[in-house]
Design a protein around this motif. Sequence first.
Motif, PDB file in Angstrom:
ATOM      1  N   TYR A 210      55.879  19.190 -72.075  1.00 38.11           N
ATOM      2  CA  TYR A 210      55.365  18.387 -73.188  1.00 38.11           C
ATOM      3  C   TYR A 210      55.388  19.195 -74.486  1.00 38.11           C
ATOM      4  CZ  TYR A 210      53.803  15.334 -69.467  1.00 38.11           C
ATOM      5  OH  TYR A 210      53.789  14.511 -68.369  1.00 38.11           O
ATOM      6  N   ILE A 211      55.568  18.485 -75.594  1.00 40.56           N
ATOM      7  CA  ILE A 211      55.602  19.157 -76.901  1.00 40.56           C
ATOM      8  C   ILE A 211      54.315  19.947 -77.120  1.00 40.56           C
ATOM      9  CG2 ILE A 211      55.710  18.787 -79.414  1.00 40.56           C
ATOM     10  CD1 ILE A 211      57.374  16.326 -78.975  1.00 40.56           C
ATOM     11  N   LEU A 212      53.220  19.459 -76.552  1.00 39.61           N
ATOM     12  CA  LEU A 212      51.929  20.107 -76.797  1.00 39.61           C
ATOM     13  C   LEU A 212      51.514  21.095 -75.697  1.00 39.61           C
ATOM     14  CD1 LEU A 212      50.047  17.041 -78.322  1.00 39.61           C
ATOM     15  CD2 LEU A 212      51.069  18.972 -79.531  1.00 39.61           C
ATOM     16  N   ASP A 213      52.395  21.391 -74.734  1.00 39.49           N
ATOM     17  CA  ASP A 213      52.071  22.409 -73.720  1.00 39.49           C
ATOM     18  C   ASP A 213      51.916  23.783 -74.371  1.00 39.49           C
ATOM     19  OD1 ASP A 213      52.039  20.823 -71.463  1.00 39.49           O
ATOM     20  OD2 ASP A 213      54.105  21.267 -70.851  1.00 39.49           O
ATOM     21  N   ASP A 214      50.950  24.583 -73.844  1.00 42.34           N
ATOM     22  CA  ASP A 214      50.822  25.934 -74.414  1.00 42.34           C
ATOM     23  C   ASP A 214      51.890  26.857 -73.825  1.00 42.34           C
ATOM     24  OD1 ASP A 214      49.935  26.991 -71.943  1.00 42.34           O
ATOM     25  OD2 ASP A 214      47.892  26.333 -72.390  1.00 42.34           O
ATOM     26  N   LYS A 215      51.990  28.039 -74.437  1.00 41.63           N
ATOM     27  CA  LYS A 215      53.078  28.956 -74.096  1.00 41.63           C
ATOM     28  C   LYS A 215      53.095  29.316 -72.608  1.00 41.63           C
ATOM     29  CE  LYS A 215      55.210  33.284 -75.340  1.00 41.63           C
ATOM     30  NZ  LYS A 215      55.261  34.461 -76.185  1.00 41.63           N
ATOM     31  N   ASP A 216      51.926  29.646 -72.053  1.00 40.82           N
ATOM     32  CA  ASP A 216      51.882  30.033 -70.634  1.00 40.82           C
ATOM     33  C   ASP A 216      52.372  28.898 -69.741  1.00 40.82           C
ATOM     34  OD1 ASP A 216      50.916  32.425 -71.393  1.00 40.82           O
ATOM     35  OD2 ASP A 216      48.818  32.021 -70.832  1.00 40.82           O
ATOM     36  N   THR A 217      51.940  27.695 -70.061  1.00 42.17           N
ATOM     37  CA  THR A 217      52.358  26.534 -69.271  1.00 42.17           C
ATOM     38  C   THR A 217      53.869  26.343 -69.371  1.00 42.17           C
ATOM     39  OG1 THR A 217      50.236  25.539 -69.798  1.00 42.17           O
ATOM     40  CG2 THR A 217      51.917  24.072 -68.905  1.00 42.17           C
ATOM     41  N   ILE A 218      54.384  26.455 -70.581  1.00 40.73           N
ATOM     42  CA  ILE A 218      55.831  26.267 -70.778  1.00 40.73           C
ATOM     43  C   ILE A 218      56.604  27.286 -69.946  1.00 40.73           C
ATOM     44  CG2 ILE A 218      57.707  26.468 -72.466  1.00 40.73           C
ATOM     45  CD1 ILE A 218      55.762  25.348 -74.578  1.00 40.73           C
ATOM     46  N   ILE A 219      56.188  28.554 -70.022  1.00 34.37           N
ATOM     47  CA  ILE A 219      56.919  29.605 -69.298  1.00 34.37           C
ATOM     48  C   ILE A 219      56.808  29.397 -67.787  1.00 34.37           C
ATOM     49  CG2 ILE A 219      56.925  32.103 -68.815  1.00 34.37           C
ATOM     50  CD1 ILE A 219      56.635  32.461 -71.863  1.00 34.37           C
ATOM     51  N   ARG A 220      55.625  29.020 -67.333  1.00 33.08           N
ATOM     52  CA  ARG A 220      55.449  28.771 -65.890  1.00 33.08           C
ATOM     53  C   ARG A 220      56.362  27.627 -65.422  1.00 33.08           C
ATOM     54  NH1 ARG A 220      52.221  25.088 -63.892  1.00 33.08           N
ATOM     55  NH2 ARG A 220      50.872  25.022 -65.720  1.00 33.08           N
ATOM     56  N   LYS A 221      56.432  26.560 -66.216  1.00 30.74           N
ATOM     57  CA  LYS A 221      57.269  25.422 -65.809  1.00 30.74           C
ATOM     58  C   LYS A 221      58.746  25.809 -65.759  1.00 30.74           C
ATOM     59  CE  LYS A 221      54.199  21.678 -67.263  1.00 30.74           C
ATOM     60  NZ  LYS A 221      53.970  20.609 -68.256  1.00 30.74           N
ATOM     61  N   PHE A 222      59.200  26.569 -66.742  1.00 34.53           N
ATOM     62  CA  PHE A 222      60.620  26.963 -66.710  1.00 34.53           C
ATOM     63  C   PHE A 222      60.900  27.915 -65.553  1.00 34.53           C
ATOM     64  CE2 PHE A 222      60.883  25.327 -71.115  1.00 34.53           C
ATOM     65  CZ  PHE A 222      62.013  24.538 -70.956  1.00 34.53           C
ATOM     66  N   LYS A 223      59.930  28.802 -65.248  1.00 36.72           N
ATOM     67  CA  LYS A 223      60.121  29.723 -64.115  1.00 36.72           C
ATOM     68  C   LYS A 223      60.336  28.967 -62.816  1.00 36.72           C
ATOM     69  CE  LYS A 223      57.813  34.065 -65.215  1.00 36.72           C
ATOM     70  NZ  LYS A 223      56.469  34.671 -65.195  1.00 36.72           N
ATOM     71  N   ARG A 224      59.654  27.812 -62.700  1.00 35.79           N
ATOM     72  CA  ARG A 224      59.745  27.025 -61.468  1.00 35.79           C
ATOM     73  C   ARG A 224      60.902  26.038 -61.457  1.00 35.79           C
ATOM     74  NH1 ARG A 224      53.614  25.113 -60.311  1.00 35.79           N
ATOM     75  NH2 ARG A 224      52.685  27.187 -60.188  1.00 35.79           N
ATOM     76  N   ALA A 225      61.648  25.980 -62.544  1.00 36.38           N
ATOM     77  CA  ALA A 225      62.705  24.974 -62.642  1.00 36.38           C
ATOM     78  C   ALA A 225      63.696  25.104 -61.481  1.00 36.38           C
ATOM     79  CB  ALA A 225      63.438  25.122 -63.978  1.00 36.38           C
TER      80      ALA A 225
END
Length: 332
Positions: A210-225
């Motif tokens: 989401y556009i409003l996800d914080d940095k940690d969340t964004i990085i965690r989601k991409f790590k799990r892609a």
Amino acid sequence: MLNDQLVSYSGVQPSGNLTIGNYLGAIKNFSLYSEKYKTFYCVVDEHAITVRQVPAELRRRTYETLALYIACGLDPEKNTLYVQSHVHEHAELAWILNCFTMFGELSRMTQFKDKSSKHSDNINAGLFTYPALMAADILLYQTDVVPVGIDQKQHVELCRDIAERFNQIHPDTFTVPDPIINKSGMKIMSLADPTKKMSKSDENTNAVVYILDDKDTIIRKFKRAVTDSDTCVSFAEGKDGINNLMTIYSCFTGKTMEEIEKEFEGHGYGDFKLAVGEACAAALAPVQQKYKEILADKSYLEAQMKKGAEEASYYARRTLGKVQKKLGFVKL
Ligand code: TRP
């Protein structure tokens, strides 16, 4: 056309949960439209109530949606940004257009079929006539183009049919609009299933950034892609996951696919995913900062809503007046 200017019109549902797919595929480019068109962006709260809403949430999301669009670069000085229910002509023209829209046409709308199977306890008439309200939104402003996602193409085509039908009976009333479909080249796919489009309503929140996800969340989601069993960062058929990540990285950094392949030569997927996450978080940080500032300033947002509604009303009133006259309504 309005005052010799081509018109672009789009409506957005009041939901703060926009994804990087919405951002990269559409919103980021919206600001370019104002150079060529007179642009209207409407937060469609009246469409939203075709499914049950919690009133306090609808109200909050209306502010949030407007704030997010401004934060993404839509300048309220260059675009007319407003809320649908603030311009009463929408609901009035929708009634009239209902009388120029056929039961059979509405029955064929795939969104109606989807939504009525999802909300089988509430298949209300508003859900059914939703496209007539959407046609009213578009036709009130003598719109030339409607930038939308592919899922809305059918509604814009119905809007064209309604406009043509009306014009045939009452010539020279509406401009007949063309849809502009966001390019599929910019299609951002789910991180969990890269053969599926990234969707804000996906139940698996790890699939969606989401556009409003914080940095940690964004990085965690991409790590799990989800990727593949290969190890080389290259754009190739069958590598849907990596192709998607490369597309995202390219959109956020402006680098070409070749440049990206070179940059990650000799690096594994882990390094690449981290870089995508960081690039995404860095690009979104200023948007998020601006969003927070705007959202905290309710009086600023209300002033923008008011200004937008006044601008929109001026044109809406003109078109509705013309329609009422053609139909034979008595003017006092
Ligand atoms: N139906 C559109 C959607 O769900 C939103 C919408 C309402 C719209 N009115 C519009 C889009 C007019 C374009 C033009 O996304």
